[in-house]
Design a protein around this motif. Structure first.
Motif, PDB file in Angstrom:
ATOM      1  N   ASP A  13       0.873  -1.164   0.000  1.00 35.55           N
ATOM      2  CA  ASP A  13       0.000   0.000   0.000  1.00 35.55           C
ATOM      3  C   ASP A  13       0.910   1.213   0.000  1.00 35.55           C
ATOM      4  O   ASP A  13       2.109   1.099   0.246  1.00 35.55           O
ATOM      5  CB  ASP A  13      -0.903  -0.022   1.236  1.00 35.55           C
ATOM      6  N   TYR A  14       0.344   2.360  -0.291  1.00 35.71           N
ATOM      7  CA  TYR A  14       1.164   3.563  -0.338  1.00 35.71           C
ATOM      8  C   TYR A  14       0.387   4.693   0.301  1.00 35.71           C
ATOM      9  O   TYR A  14      -0.824   4.809   0.123  1.00 35.71           O
ATOM     10  CB  TYR A  14       1.504   3.914  -1.792  1.00 35.71           C
ATOM     11  N   ASN A  15       1.099   5.501   1.079  1.00 34.06           N
ATOM     12  CA  ASN A  15       0.444   6.585   1.780  1.00 34.06           C
ATOM     13  C   ASN A  15       1.397   7.769   1.731  1.00 34.06           C
ATOM     14  O   ASN A  15       2.597   7.620   1.992  1.00 34.06           O
ATOM     15  CB  ASN A  15       0.208   6.074   3.212  1.00 34.06           C
ATOM     16  N   VAL A  27       3.427   8.276   5.244  1.00 36.26           N
ATOM     17  CA  VAL A  27       4.450   7.337   5.721  1.00 36.26           C
ATOM     18  C   VAL A  27       5.141   6.591   4.578  1.00 36.26           C
ATOM     19  O   VAL A  27       6.020   5.779   4.814  1.00 36.26           O
ATOM     20  CB  VAL A  27       3.853   6.304   6.722  1.00 36.26           C
ATOM     21  N   ARG A  68       5.745   3.913   1.639  1.00 32.03           N
ATOM     22  CA  ARG A  68       5.347   2.553   1.303  1.00 32.03           C
ATOM     23  C   ARG A  68       4.959   1.744   2.541  1.00 32.03           C
ATOM     24  O   ARG A  68       5.630   1.817   3.560  1.00 32.03           O
ATOM     25  CB  ARG A  68       6.521   1.868   0.645  1.00 32.03           C
ATOM     26  N   ILE A  69       3.911   0.968   2.413  1.00 28.14           N
ATOM     27  CA  ILE A  69       3.462   0.125   3.532  1.00 28.14           C
ATOM     28  C   ILE A  69       3.451  -1.319   3.036  1.00 28.14           C
ATOM     29  O   ILE A  69       2.844  -1.623   2.009  1.00 28.14           O
ATOM     30  CB  ILE A  69       2.035   0.542   3.980  1.00 28.14           C
ATOM     31  N   LYS A 102       6.179   2.115  12.347  1.00 23.51           N
ATOM     32  CA  LYS A 102       4.767   1.946  12.743  1.00 23.51           C
ATOM     33  C   LYS A 102       4.323   0.535  12.402  1.00 23.51           C
ATOM     34  O   LYS A 102       4.715  -0.023  11.374  1.00 23.51           O
ATOM     35  CB  LYS A 102       3.875   2.940  11.989  1.00 23.51           C
ATOM     36  N   SER A 112       5.306   0.090   8.289  1.00 19.11           N
ATOM     37  CA  SER A 112       5.894   1.196   7.528  1.00 19.11           C
ATOM     38  C   SER A 112       7.276   1.491   8.080  1.00 19.11           C
ATOM     39  O   SER A 112       7.608   1.095   9.190  1.00 19.11           O
ATOM     40  CB  SER A 112       5.009   2.431   7.603  1.00 19.11           C
ATOM     41  N   ASP A 132      11.297   2.438   2.472  1.00 23.27           N
ATOM     42  CA  ASP A 132      10.805   3.024   1.221  1.00 23.27           C
ATOM     43  C   ASP A 132      10.668   2.021   0.087  1.00 23.27           C
ATOM     44  O   ASP A 132       9.756   2.097  -0.705  1.00 23.27           O
ATOM     45  CB  ASP A 132      11.749   4.137   0.747  1.00 23.27           C
ATOM     46  N   HIS A 163       4.383   0.926  -7.271  1.00 18.30           N
ATOM     47  CA  HIS A 163       4.489   0.796  -5.805  1.00 18.30           C
ATOM     48  C   HIS A 163       3.499  -0.236  -5.281  1.00 18.30           C
ATOM     49  O   HIS A 163       3.770  -0.928  -4.314  1.00 18.30           O
ATOM     50  CB  HIS A 163       4.151   2.130  -5.107  1.00 18.30           C
ATOM     51  N   THR A 164       2.311  -0.297  -5.897  1.00 14.32           N
ATOM     52  CA  THR A 164       1.263  -1.158  -5.331  1.00 14.32           C
ATOM     53  C   THR A 164       0.834  -2.303  -6.258  1.00 14.32           C
ATOM     54  O   THR A 164       0.290  -3.285  -5.785  1.00 14.32           O
ATOM     55  CB  THR A 164       0.010  -0.328  -4.987  1.00 14.32           C
TER      56      THR A 164
END
Length: 607
Positions: free
Chosen positions: A217-219, A222, A224-225, A257, A281, A284, A344-345
């Motif tokens: 996921d990407y936010n 924060v 990249r997750i 996190k 998270s 990167d 990224h996702t």
């Protein structure tokens, strides 16, 4: 062996439209998870606008519910084969699967696809026969179909002893009886089957850490997750950990996190142990399949297999006469940044630069996969052009091979002849034909993937909209050296710039099907219709009627023109030929020739 009896990890799998996301909604509503005041939308898990409009799940999502003191982690997976990469990876995260099958439609191509993935990972399915309230439901036959499919896919004896629950996710009812009259307003039958039949995760939290990332996921806050499962050990916020990269290198980072899942929310947690599904998270460039381990004992897990892309198209900056009018992001840099961001996702996507600085080759799992990326980009204000999709030819044991699809068609009997003939033209071979009663036939074909590009529009008109077609990737086979699935008719191409007039459109209607309304701005080289014949025809669609002061004896007839054919994004992509582009802006979708000038186009064709 010690297990964690307080937790279960399951994936919900099914063919598209059999009710997975609706079922997850009901499980959320009827568990001990949501606040009594919480209002749940229909299909709450489908949060993306396009998912909600089309009623399909594109990205796998996870949620968790509490039931009788136990936590059940649920993964809702897509049903479309174009998003099969999502399903494969999810199987690694869970200990059991809930297979949802429509009580009338029974097993379908993607049921086969998702079930095959589950069996490869050794999972035993809990079968939920959904939509039991349909008047045409045939639950007992459907259970037999599932059994036959399991035998065909080589299931072992344990997997053939699957539990069955009968439900109507829409009404929130379930029971262990196939009689619709026995349905009770509860989802407990499904919850209880999960607790009883899905193995609890092994508790090896005292061993060194192993956590594998299966989704991204990407936010903006924060970055990249990584979403994955802790297979061994413990992980805490602030821990220094090592990531074993796909290329064999190692990277150290600190966990900033940690999130767990409950209901529709991600909740911050301080620690997770073996068996938990978590989001992390702090790093990167973490990728799917990489293993997060302890610094002292870095031991990787087997890499995840992700199906390769089968279709590619070029994305390029818009260079039409109308370039830059409607888009917010129009440069090659904008286009490149956005495509790289998608990587990224979306792990099933490949993006490679070409010799031209403003053209990128984008490869995906199918037309739907690529058209949803295009639709998302235009909604975000991007303006660009795409070329006709091409299948990716691969070398297998020294032989050039192309992808083939398994196609299943349900149609009223009277349209069967037309379908068989149309797929015959596209080099399709029939594998099976059965009558499903009430004048309905089920046909199964094996068709080269390039033969299906553009077929869905033709299929809808062949069956007057009554047919249902589903297809899924089958295998790579030796390349057929022939043109397959190319458009048979030519186009009507505008010869100059201007505005389409009612007078011109009336005069052109007998030449073919018009795509534009009076008043639409057009440019030289833009495609304004489909020719009735094979060749392209250059036309003047901007000519206005000469006004004179002489009145005709019959008086001017009021101009009445046919309604133009409005092309959707998908139809435009399917309609394109190799010498054409589809111009995409936030406001418009236009088809055009690659070479806009008529003289230059004719010269190029002679060559």
């Amino acid at each position: 062996m010690k297990t964690r009896d307080d937790i279960r990890n399951i994936a919900i799998i099914a063919h598209v439209d059999h009710g997975k996301t609706t079922l997850v909604n009901e499980l959320l509503k009827q568990s001990d998870t949501l606040d009594a005041r919480a209002q749940l939308d229909d299909r709450a898990m489908d949060r993306n606008d396009i998912e909600r409009e089309r009623g399909i799940t594109i990205l796998a999502k996870n949620t968790a519910v509490n039931y009788k003191g136990k936590r059940i982690n649920i993964m809702d997976t897509p049903g479309h084969a174009d998003f099969g990469g999502e399903v494969e990876r999810i199987m690694k995260m869970v200990d059991g699967v809930v297979l949802v099958v429509d009580a009338y439609e029974g097993t379908m191509p993607q049921t086969r696809f998702v079930l095959k993935k589950a069996l490869e990972e050794g999972k035993t399915p809990i079968v939920v026969v959904n939509k039991i309230d349909k008047p045409s439901a045939r639950p007992d036959e459907v259970v037999d179909e599932v059994l036959e499919l399991l035998i065909e896919l080589g299931a072992d004896d344990d997997q053939l002893e699957f539990p069955v629950v009968y439900a109507s996710a829409l009404n929130g009812t379930s029971s262990d009886s196939s009689n619709p009259a026995d349905q009770e307003h509860t989802m407990d039958y499904i919850f209880d089957a999960v607790i009883e039949h899905v193995p609890a995760p092994i508790d090896n939290s005292e061993e060194p850490l192993q956590c594998q990332v299966t989704m991204l996921d990407y936010n903006d806050f924060v970055g990249r997750i990584g979403i994955g499962r802790v297979f061994r050990g413990k992980i805490r916020v602030g821990d220094a950990v090592t990531v074993l990269k796909i290329d064999g290198s190692k990277k150290n980072f600190r966990v900033t996190k940690l999130y767990g899942f409950l209901g529709l929310d991600r909740i911050e947690i301080k620690e997770a142990v073996a068996g938990d599904l978590i989001a992390i998270s702090g790093m990167d460039d973490i990728y799917v399949g990489e293993t997060i381990t302890s610094v002292e004992a870095p031991e990787g897990m087997p890499l995840l297999h992700i199906d390769e892309p089968t279709l590619e198209m070029n994305f390029l900056t818009n260079n039409s006469p109308f370039a830059g009018r409607e888009g917010k992001y129009v440069t090659a840099r904008n286009l490149e940044d956005r495509l790289m961001q998608e990587l990224h996702t979306d792990v099933s996507l490949n993006v490679t630069p070409t010799d031209s600085p403003d053209t990128f080759r984008v490869a995906g799992r199918g037309e739907l996969h690529l058209s949803i990326l295009i639709e998302n980009m235009r909604r975000q204000g991007y303006e660009f052009q795409v070329s006709r999709p091409q299948v990716i030819v691969r070398e297998v044991d020294g032989v050039q091979c192309e992808p083939f699809e398994r196609v299943q068609i349900d149609t009223p009997e009277e349209y069967m002849g037309g379908i068989i003939e149309a797929l015959g033209h596209r080099r399709g071979e029939m594998a099976d034909m059965v009558s499903t009663g009430n004048g309905q036939m089920r046909l199964v074909f094996s068709v080269p993937a390039r033969g299906l590009i553009g077929f869905s529009t033709e299929f809808m008109s062949l069956t007057r909209g009554y047919g249902i077609m589903n297809h899924t990737f089958d295998e790579y086979r030796p390349l057929i050296h022939a043109e397959i699935g190319q458009r048979r008719n030519g186009t009507l191409v505008s010869i100059d710039n201007g505005t389409a007039t009612t007078y011109s459109i009336m005069n052109l209607e007998d030449r073919g099907t018009i795509f534009v309304e009076p008043g639409t701005e057009v440019y030289a080289g833009m495609i304004v219709g489909e020719n009735n014949r094979e060749k392209d025809l250059t036309v003047n669609i901007t000519k206005a009627k000469q006004l004179t002061n002489v009145r005709s004896a019959t008086k001017d007839q009021t101009a009445v023109i046919k309604t133009p054919r409005k092309m959707t994004l998908e139809e435009s992509i399917q309609f394109m030929a190799d010498d054409e582009y589809c111009e995409i802006t936030p406001e418009s979708v236009r088809l055009r020739k690659k070479i806009l000038d008529k003289g230059q186009r004719e010269k190029a064709n002679k060559k």
